[in-house]
Enzyme design. Structure first.
Site, mmCIF file in Angstrom:
data_model
loop_
_atom_site.group_PDB
_atom_site.id
_atom_site.type_symbol
_atom_site.label_atom_id
_atom_site.label_comp_id
_atom_site.label_asym_id
_atom_site.label_seq_id
_atom_site.Cartn_x
_atom_site.Cartn_y
_atom_site.Cartn_z
ATOM 1 N N GLY A 28 0.826 -1.199 0.000
ATOM 2 C CA GLY A 28 0.000 0.000 0.000
ATOM 3 C C GLY A 28 0.860 1.248 0.000
ATOM 4 O O GLY A 28 2.015 1.222 0.419
ATOM 5 N N GLY A 30 0.306 5.773 0.323
ATOM 6 C CA GLY A 30 -0.604 6.897 0.459
ATOM 7 C C GLY A 30 0.127 8.153 0.833
ATOM 8 O O GLY A 30 1.350 8.255 0.707
ATOM 9 N N GLY A 31 -0.625 9.134 1.311
ATOM 10 C CA GLY A 31 -0.068 10.444 1.559
ATOM 11 C C GLY A 31 0.993 10.477 2.640
ATOM 12 O O GLY A 31 1.892 11.310 2.607
ATOM 13 N N MET A 32 0.892 9.603 3.654
ATOM 14 C CA MET A 32 1.844 9.635 4.756
ATOM 15 C C MET A 32 3.033 8.717 4.554
ATOM 16 O O MET A 32 4.049 8.871 5.223
ATOM 17 C CB MET A 32 1.134 9.253 6.064
ATOM 18 C CG MET A 32 0.201 10.323 6.590
ATOM 19 S SD MET A 32 1.054 11.841 7.056
ATOM 20 C CE MET A 32 1.971 11.265 8.483
ATOM 21 N N GLY A 33 2.928 7.737 3.669
ATOM 22 C CA GLY A 33 4.053 6.839 3.484
ATOM 23 C C GLY A 33 3.671 5.576 2.745
ATOM 24 O O GLY A 33 2.607 5.478 2.137
ATOM 25 N N VAL A 35 3.487 1.195 2.882
ATOM 26 C CA VAL A 35 3.398 0.013 3.733
ATOM 27 C C VAL A 35 4.052 -1.160 3.008
ATOM 28 O O VAL A 35 3.743 -1.432 1.847
ATOM 29 C CB VAL A 35 1.932 -0.342 4.061
ATOM 30 C CG1 VAL A 35 1.875 -1.519 5.031
ATOM 31 C CG2 VAL A 35 1.230 0.861 4.659
ATOM 32 N N LYS A 49 4.851 0.498 8.123
ATOM 33 C CA LYS A 49 4.513 1.765 7.469
ATOM 34 C C LYS A 49 5.723 2.678 7.587
ATOM 35 O O LYS A 49 6.088 3.099 8.683
ATOM 36 C CB LYS A 49 3.309 2.408 8.131
ATOM 37 C CG LYS A 49 2.973 3.778 7.557
ATOM 38 C CD LYS A 49 1.899 3.667 6.534
ATOM 39 C CE LYS A 49 1.481 5.031 6.013
ATOM 40 N NZ LYS A 49 0.463 4.900 4.968
ATOM 41 N N ASP A 143 -10.523 10.655 12.914
ATOM 42 C CA ASP A 143 -10.805 10.285 11.525
ATOM 43 C C ASP A 143 -11.512 8.938 11.467
ATOM 44 O O ASP A 143 -11.166 8.068 10.676
ATOM 45 C CB ASP A 143 -9.520 10.251 10.711
ATOM 46 C CG ASP A 143 -9.806 10.251 9.200
ATOM 47 O OD1 ASP A 143 -10.848 10.804 8.799
ATOM 48 O OD2 ASP A 143 -8.996 9.695 8.445
#
Length: 565
Positions: A28, A30-33, A35, A49, A143
């Site tokens: 995976g 995404g915006g933060m890092g 996986v 992550k 969230d």
């Protein structure tokens, strides 16, 4: 990414190892890092992550990240997925977490449609229990959304709590906007006002309405349109007239415009249990048959863990999918607070060292909390999500032999550490009349710190703060002590017959003060007891570490559980 069983191969720019964990494939991004799939030395899958370098270069983010992850690791309770390992000192910060099979709620609704009322009530009640544990640790999820609630045959689980304020603050610095998932924000969150536990309750009310009908209670429209309507709740509350009479009052109590008028998470759990007419701990048939069958088939499709993984074979990786429409770490389950849009929704993996086959799920007949144990990874069709089956504080041993026990920021323990010599595995069964449920499962008994109390449930196993009874209580009150709720004795050997004899004959005092723990229960001790569920438990002490936050030392042990034939 397309879902599958092997994940995406590592790219040339990807690292091949992080803190001794070999990176086998991508699961995976995404915006933060990103996986990655990895495995422990014992062959158990782990999801790491790795936070993006731009965040790692921000000293304020690193400081907030460390504070939030440490807070998340204090969360103990049912239906949550805690962070089990992390590092903020390296070139890139990273997180790791543990697992049970599950499917994100949004994926389940897309594949199978809305849930029946009884399922919704149990979903909301158990999620409220998870929020109670999270809020008790001083954390606000911030969230909560369908992709952050994972369904399993053993109940729902909440993911992505722990670094909300760290990631929110960083994103606000970068963008100057409000961070979160707009269509599941509370009014105060949408307006940019301070948020608290009531914010998560409002989000849970929205999730309940969507789970019951497949429709958002504020109507159709894009995320920002819905957020604007939510922000205007005081003038135009959502229409709830189409909901069942048993669910509508709960929705109204969650979706009040004024946070002070919303129901508390603990009270909400009790209301859901009464409305459902069954214990929230009873998961027998809690999901509709097609969805339960889907989860069962995914469990059967899981490949066995390999004890000798390599980077080139992808290690039987499980792959998730990114969800660009919603913020947060999603089903990666690595403790993010959901601050970054487009984060991955891939699997969360276990960091436990045991290689024994996982025990079957266990549901009690009494009102005691349901027993849940790790099973296996689930291969999801549109998205894969796996979460925690055993909510304990793991002493995670990495593939390079290092451990996070007693560490902070990757630094050494605050005090001396004692390790046990190698030992032989306990017999699966013998003439005692017991047969093994699981053996040598890592379990850490850490000081709760401050004037606090935690209790240890050896049947799960689990460390909890708000459940009376169980087998052991760790207390920092009045100088610190361990207290045993069931007679606890010392075993002369690893077999169930020896364990049972020790539990009956060489019985310890009911309470042992902190100053006497090391001499009374040294490394190598085998503690045995007949549990509150009439099982036989053996806790073998493998390590003792001094702490700076309490009088009690931290104990690392390996737990073996037998049940009667």
């Amino acid at each position: 990414m397309v879902a599958g069983t092997a994940g995406e191969q590592l790219r040339p720019e990807d690292p091949r190892e992080i803190a001794g964990y070999p990176l086998l494939s991508r699961i995976g991004e995404g915006g933060m890092g990103t996986v990655y799939l990895s495995r422990t030395r014992g062959g158990q899958p782990v999801a790491l992550k790795v936070i993006r370098r731009e965040y790692g270069r921000d000293p304020d983010f690193r400081r907030r990240f460390e504070q939030e992850v440490q807070a998340a690791r204090r969360v103990q309770g049912y239906h949550i997925v805690p962070v089990v390992d992390h590092d903020t000192d390296g070139g890139q910060p990273w997180l790791a977490s543990v697992f049970i099979p599950g499917l994100p709620l949004h994926a389940a609704l897309a594949a199978h449609g809305p849930l029946p009322l009884t399922s919704v009530l149990q979903l909301v009640g158990c999620t409220a229990k998870a929020l109670t544990a999270i809020h008790s640790a001083g954390i606000v999820h911030r969230d909560l959304k369908p992709s952050n609630i994972l369904l399993s045959r053993q109940g729902p689980y909440v993911i992505d709590f722990g670094i909300a304020r760290a990631s929110d603050a960083t994103q606000l610095t970068l963008t100057g906007g409000v961070v979160g998932t707009p269509q599941f924000m509370s009014p105060e969150h949408a307006l940019g006002e301070p948020v608290g536990p009531a914010t998560d309750v409002f989000s849970l009310g929205l999730i309940a309405a969507v789970a019951a009908t497949g429709r958002h209670p504020y109507g159709d429209g894009g995320a920002l349109t819905l957020a604007a309507q939510i922000a205007n709740t005081a003038q135009r509350p959502p229409r709830l007239d189409g909901h069942d009479d048993r669910l509508r009052p709960l929705l109204e109590s969650c979706l009040a415009a004024d946070p002070n008028r919303r129901v508390g998470a603990e009270e909400l759990a009790a209301l859901c249990e009464r409305a459902a007419g069954r214990s929230l701990n009873d998961f027998t048939g809690w999901l509709p048959q097609p969805l339960a069958a889907d989860l069962a088939s995914r469990e059967r499709a899981v490949p066995a863990a390999s004890p000798t993984p390599t980077v080139t074979d992808n290690g039987g990786a499980q792959q998730g999918t990114a969800d660009p429409g919603e913020g947060g770490f999603g089903a990666a389950g690595t403790g993010g607070g959901g601050a970054s849009p487009g984060a991955p929704h891939g699997p969360t993996f276990a960091g436990a060292r045991t290689t024994a086959p996982p025990p079957p799920a266990y549901t009690p007949q009494a009102p005691a909390p349901a027993r849940r144990t790790p099973t296996a990874l689930v291969v999801a069709g549109a998205a894969v999500a796996v979460v925690l089956a055993v909510v304990v504080t793991w002493a995670l041993t990495r593939p390079d032999g290092t451990s996070d026990e007693g560490r902070s920021n990757g630094k050494a323990s605050a005090g001396p550490t004692h390790s046990a010599p190698a030992k032989s595995s306990p017999a699966a069964d013998d003439d005692s009349g017991y047969t093994v449920v699981f053996k040598d499962r890592p379990l850490a008994l850490r000081s709760p710190g401050g004037a606090d109390i935690v209790r240890v449930d050896l049947d799960v196993p689990q460390v909890v703060q708000d459940t009376p009874g169980r087998e052991i209580m760790l207390s920092e009150v009045s100088g610190g002590s361990w207290e045993f709720y069931t007679p606890m004795g010392k075993s002369a050997g690893p077999t169930p017959a020896q364990c049972l004899a020790g539990a009956r004959s060489d019985v310890l005092p009911q309470e042992i003060k902190a100053a006497d723990l090391r001499t009374t229960i040294p490394v190598g001790t085998r503690l045995c007891t007949v549990t509150t569920d009439d099982r036989l438990a053996m806790l073998e002490i493998t390590r003792i570490t001094s702490t700076t936050h309490g009088n009690l030392p931290d104990y690392t042990a390996e737990l073996t559980l037998w049940q009667k034939r």
